[in-house]
Scaffold this motif. Structure first.
Motif, PDB file in Angstrom:
ATOM      1  N   ASN A 146       0.794  -1.226   0.000  1.00  0.00           N
ATOM      2  CA  ASN A 146       0.000   0.000   0.000  1.00  0.00           C
ATOM      3  C   ASN A 146       0.829   1.280   0.000  1.00  0.00           C
ATOM      4  O   ASN A 146       0.571   2.209   0.764  1.00  0.00           O
ATOM      5  N   GLU A 198      -9.112   1.669  -1.360  1.00  0.00           N
ATOM      6  CA  GLU A 198      -8.074   2.684  -1.525  1.00  0.00           C
ATOM      7  C   GLU A 198      -6.732   2.053  -1.849  1.00  0.00           C
ATOM      8  O   GLU A 198      -5.917   2.621  -2.569  1.00  0.00           O
ATOM      9  N   ASP A 216     -14.019  -0.518  -7.403  1.00  0.00           N
ATOM     10  CA  ASP A 216     -13.664   0.886  -7.547  1.00  0.00           C
ATOM     11  C   ASP A 216     -12.963   1.142  -8.877  1.00  0.00           C
ATOM     12  O   ASP A 216     -12.754   2.295  -9.258  1.00  0.00           O
TER      13      ASP A 216
END
Length: 326
Positions: free
Chosen positions: A4, A59, A101
Motif C-alpha cells: 500500500n 483505496e 472501484d
C-alpha cells in the motif's frame, strides 16, 4: 514485500497476492510492466486470445474478481461483448460483497499470419475503447488497459512515450519479477498457456478413439437405463465412485516421470477403455458428479485432476459433450 505505498506511475497502485486472498501477504504492483507480468499468476495460466477483466477494490487497490473470455474474431461483436463482460464482472462483484472501484483490462493475442505485435495492439485498440466505455457506463472506471502480444506489452491509457513507447515494452523474463518470486514462495505454479491446457483436454484420435467410442457405446447401453431407474441409480452411483477412487489410487501409485503435457500419455496408458467409459457415463449423474468434484480439494486434488483430464480425453466422437462433467 511492500504494501500500500503511493506511486506516481501510470498504473497507480495495485495490491494483490499470488493466491488472490486478501489475508495473504500482499505485494504492490506499481507499473504497467508489473501488471502485465502479474496476469498469469492471477489466472494460473498464460491466457491466449483472451480478454481479461480484473476488479480492483478499495483505496489500496486490492484485486478481486476476474473474468476471462475469448476475443471475438469479428469486430462487429466487440460492443456487445464489452457490455456483457463489464456487466457480468461488476454485477457479480456487487453480489459477492462490493462494487469495484476500478477495472484493469488485459487484451492478450499473439500475432496472426504476417502481422506484427504492434499491429495487434492497434487492431485491438477499438475493443479496449469499448471496454472503457462499457465499464464507465456502470460508473466503474478502467484504471489500466493493457495489450499483451508477441512478448511485449502496451498501455492504452498512458500517453507518455517515455515509459510507454509506440513499439511497446518487452515483457519481463519468466521468473524474474517480484510477482514470480512471491508466487514461487507461495508454491503457486503457472500451468502453461491456455492453448496447452486446452490441448491436454482434447479427445484422443486414431485407433484409440475408435476403440474408446465402442466402449462408451457399450457403457451407455448398460448404465443409462440403470441411472434413469430410481431403484438401481444408487447402485450405479456407488460403483462409479468406487471405480473413480480405484483409478485415483492407481494413478497415485504410478506417478509419471515428467510433468505437463508429456505426462498425459502415461496416464492414458493406465486406464482401460471399458473402465474409462463406465466412469464417464456414471459421472453424468449430477449428484455423483458433485460428490466427485469435492475431491479437487486438499491431498486428493492431484490424482483427481489427472483422472479428470484423462477422462476428458476419452470423450471421443459422439460423446464429446460428456467431457463437460470431468
Amino acid at each position: 514485500m511492500t504494501k500500500n505505498h503511493e506511486s506516481p506511475s501510470p498504473a497507480g497502485r495495485r495490491s494483490t497476492s499470488p493466491s488472490g486472498s486478501p489475508t495473504a501477504s500482499q505485494i504492490t504492483l506499481r507499473s504497467p510492466a508489473e501488471l502485465a507480468d502479474a496476469l498469469p499468476y492471477m489466472l494460473g495460466f498464460h491466457p491466449t486470445d483472451s480478454l481479461v477483466l480484473v476488479a480492483v477494490h478499495g483505496e489500496g487497490g486490492r484485486f478481486g474478481g476476474r473474468l476471462r473470455v475469448g476475443i471475438p474474431a469479428s469486430p462487429s461483436e466487440w460492443e456487445d461483448t464489452a457490455r456483457q463482460v463489464a456487466e457480468t464482472l461488476i454485477r457479480g462483484s456487487e453480489r459477492r460483497g462490493g462494487k469495484p472501484d476500478g477495472i484493469v483490462v488485459y487484451l492478450c493475442q499473439d500475432p496472426l499470419g504476417g502481422e506484427s505485435a504492434q499491429r495487434v495492439m492497434t487492431r485491438l485498440r477499438p475493443l479496449a475503447h469499448r471496454l472503457r466505455l462499457a465499464c464507465g457506463a456502470l460508473d466503474v472506471p478502467v484504471m489500466e488497459a493493457l495489450c499483451l502480444s508477441g512478448g511485449r506489452y502496451w498501455s492504452y491509457t498512458c500517453p507518455d512515450e517515455r515509459c510507454c513507447p509506440a513499439e511497446g515494452n518487452p515483457m519481463a523474463l519468466p521468473g524474474t519479477s517480484v510477482m514470480a518470486a512471491a508466487a514461487t514462495f507461495a508454491g503457486i505454479q503457472v500451468r502453461g498457456s491456455l492453448k496447452e491446457i486446452e490441448g491436454r483436454l482434447a479427445p484422443l484420435g486414431g485407433a484409440e478413439a475408435v476403440e474408446q467410442e465402442k466402449a462408451l457405446e457399450r457403457a451407455a447401453v448398460a448404465l443409462v437405463p440403470k441411472i434413469l431407474d430410481g431403484a438401481s441409480r444408487e447402485e450405479v452411483g456407488a460403483e462409479t465412485l468406487a471405480l473413480a477412487r480405484s483409478l485415483m489410487r492407481r494413478l497415485t501409485l504410478a506417478p509419471p516421470a515428467e510433468t505437463g503435457p508429456g505426462a498425459d500419455g502415461w496416464d492414458d496408458a493406465l486406464l482401460g477403455h471399458d473402465e474409462a467409459a463406465a466412469l464417464i457415463i456414471g459421472l453424468q449423474d449430477r449428484e455423483i458428479r458433485d460428490i466427485a468434484a469435492e475431491w479437487m480439494e486438499d491431498e486428493e486434488a492431484g490424482p483427481a485432476l489427472r483422472l479428470w483430464r484423462a477422462l476428458a480425453r476419452r470423450c471421443v466422437g459422439a460423446y464429446g459433450e460428456h467431457a463437460a462433467a470431468p
